[in-house]
Design a protein around this motif. Structure first.
Motif, short mmCIF file in Angstrom:
data_model
loop_
_atom_site.label_atom_id
_atom_site.label_comp_id
_atom_site.label_asym_id
_atom_site.label_seq_id
_atom_site.Cartn_x
_atom_site.Cartn_y
_atom_site.Cartn_z
N GLY A 75 6.26 -9.60 -69.79
CA GLY A 75 6.36 -11.05 -69.87
C GLY A 75 7.43 -11.64 -68.98
O GLY A 75 7.39 -12.83 -68.64
N ASP A 76 8.40 -10.84 -68.55
CA ASP A 76 9.47 -11.32 -67.69
C ASP A 76 9.34 -10.80 -66.26
O ASP A 76 10.32 -10.66 -65.54
CB ASP A 76 10.83 -10.96 -68.28
N ALA A 77 8.11 -10.50 -65.85
CA ALA A 77 7.86 -9.98 -64.50
C ALA A 77 6.73 -10.77 -63.86
O ALA A 77 5.99 -11.49 -64.52
CB ALA A 77 7.49 -8.49 -64.56
N ILE A 78 6.62 -10.63 -62.54
CA ILE A 78 5.51 -11.23 -61.80
C ILE A 78 4.64 -10.07 -61.33
O ILE A 78 5.11 -9.18 -60.63
CB ILE A 78 6.02 -12.06 -60.60
N GLY B 137 -2.82 -6.18 -66.14
CA GLY B 137 -2.73 -4.85 -66.72
C GLY B 137 -3.64 -4.70 -67.93
O GLY B 137 -4.45 -5.57 -68.24
N ASP B 138 -3.48 -3.60 -68.62
CA ASP B 138 -4.36 -3.27 -69.74
C ASP B 138 -3.64 -2.37 -70.72
O ASP B 138 -2.84 -1.51 -70.32
CB ASP B 138 -5.62 -2.57 -69.21
N TYR C 283 4.47 -7.59 -77.29
CA TYR C 283 4.14 -7.72 -75.87
C TYR C 283 5.32 -7.18 -75.08
O TYR C 283 6.48 -7.43 -75.43
CB TYR C 283 3.86 -9.19 -75.51
N PRO C 284 5.05 -6.43 -74.01
CA PRO C 284 6.16 -5.81 -73.28
C PRO C 284 6.99 -6.81 -72.46
O PRO C 284 6.45 -7.76 -71.89
CB PRO C 284 5.45 -4.81 -72.35
N PHE C 285 8.29 -6.57 -72.45
CA PHE C 285 9.25 -7.25 -71.58
C PHE C 285 10.11 -6.17 -70.98
O PHE C 285 10.60 -5.30 -71.69
CB PHE C 285 10.12 -8.23 -72.38
N SER C 286 10.30 -6.21 -69.67
CA SER C 286 11.08 -5.15 -69.02
C SER C 286 12.53 -5.16 -69.50
O SER C 286 13.19 -4.13 -69.51
CB SER C 286 11.01 -5.27 -67.50
N SER C 287 13.04 -6.32 -69.90
CA SER C 287 14.43 -6.41 -70.35
C SER C 287 14.61 -6.06 -71.83
O SER C 287 15.74 -5.96 -72.30
CB SER C 287 14.95 -7.83 -70.11
#
Length: 146
Positions: A73-76, A81-82, A124-128
């Motif tokens: 969610g914090d990436a461009i 993805g899936d 939901y994934p967030f890289s941070s």
């Protein structure tokens, strides 16, 4: 009089025993127990949890998330993805079937006259903010298809 009393006690005990046996026989050993869900209603399962769908006469287990390449969610990202959700559908009569639901819009499978849809996979994934994969929860819906 004593014989009559003992006979009445014996009759009562036999009646109770028959009621217990009848109750046990009424329950099919293949009928799953646990939380139940309703057709056409969303329900959320935690990883490893099973829901019983009485109207559809099967149970559904959220087994695993075999891959999760959703764009954080914090990436461009170029693509969204899936994530692949592994489920087991266990009919009350017959063999269990293992299936996959995808989060990329192809999140449904058909079992007989029922469609099982993946509506949401959380967190939901967030890289941070990494999360424990054991905290996955899948929101599913089962609908009857004509």
């Amino acid at each position: 009089m004593l014989v009559f009393m003992r006979m009445r006690e014996l009759t009562f005990m036999v009646a109770v025993l028959l009621a217990v046996v009848a109750e046990g026989c009424a329950r099919s050993p293949t009928t799953p127990t646990g939380p139940s869900g309703d057709l056409n209603e969303s329900f959320t399962l935690s990883l490893g949890q099973t829901v019983r769908l009485s109207e559809a006469r099967f149970s559904l287990t959220f087994d695993a998330v075999s891959s999760d390449s959703r764009c954080p969610g914090d990436a461009i990202c170029i693509t969204g993805g899936d994530a692949v959700v592994e489920i087991t559908v266990a009919p009350w009569v017959g063999s269990a079937v293992h299936d996959q639901l995808h989060s990329d819009g192809v999140g449904q499978v058909r079992h007989g006259s029922y469609t099982i849809s993946l509506e949401q996979l959380m967190p939901y994934p967030f890289s941070s903010r990494p999360f424990d994969p054991a905290s996955y929860q899948a929101t599913l819906r089962v609908t009857q298809t004509p």
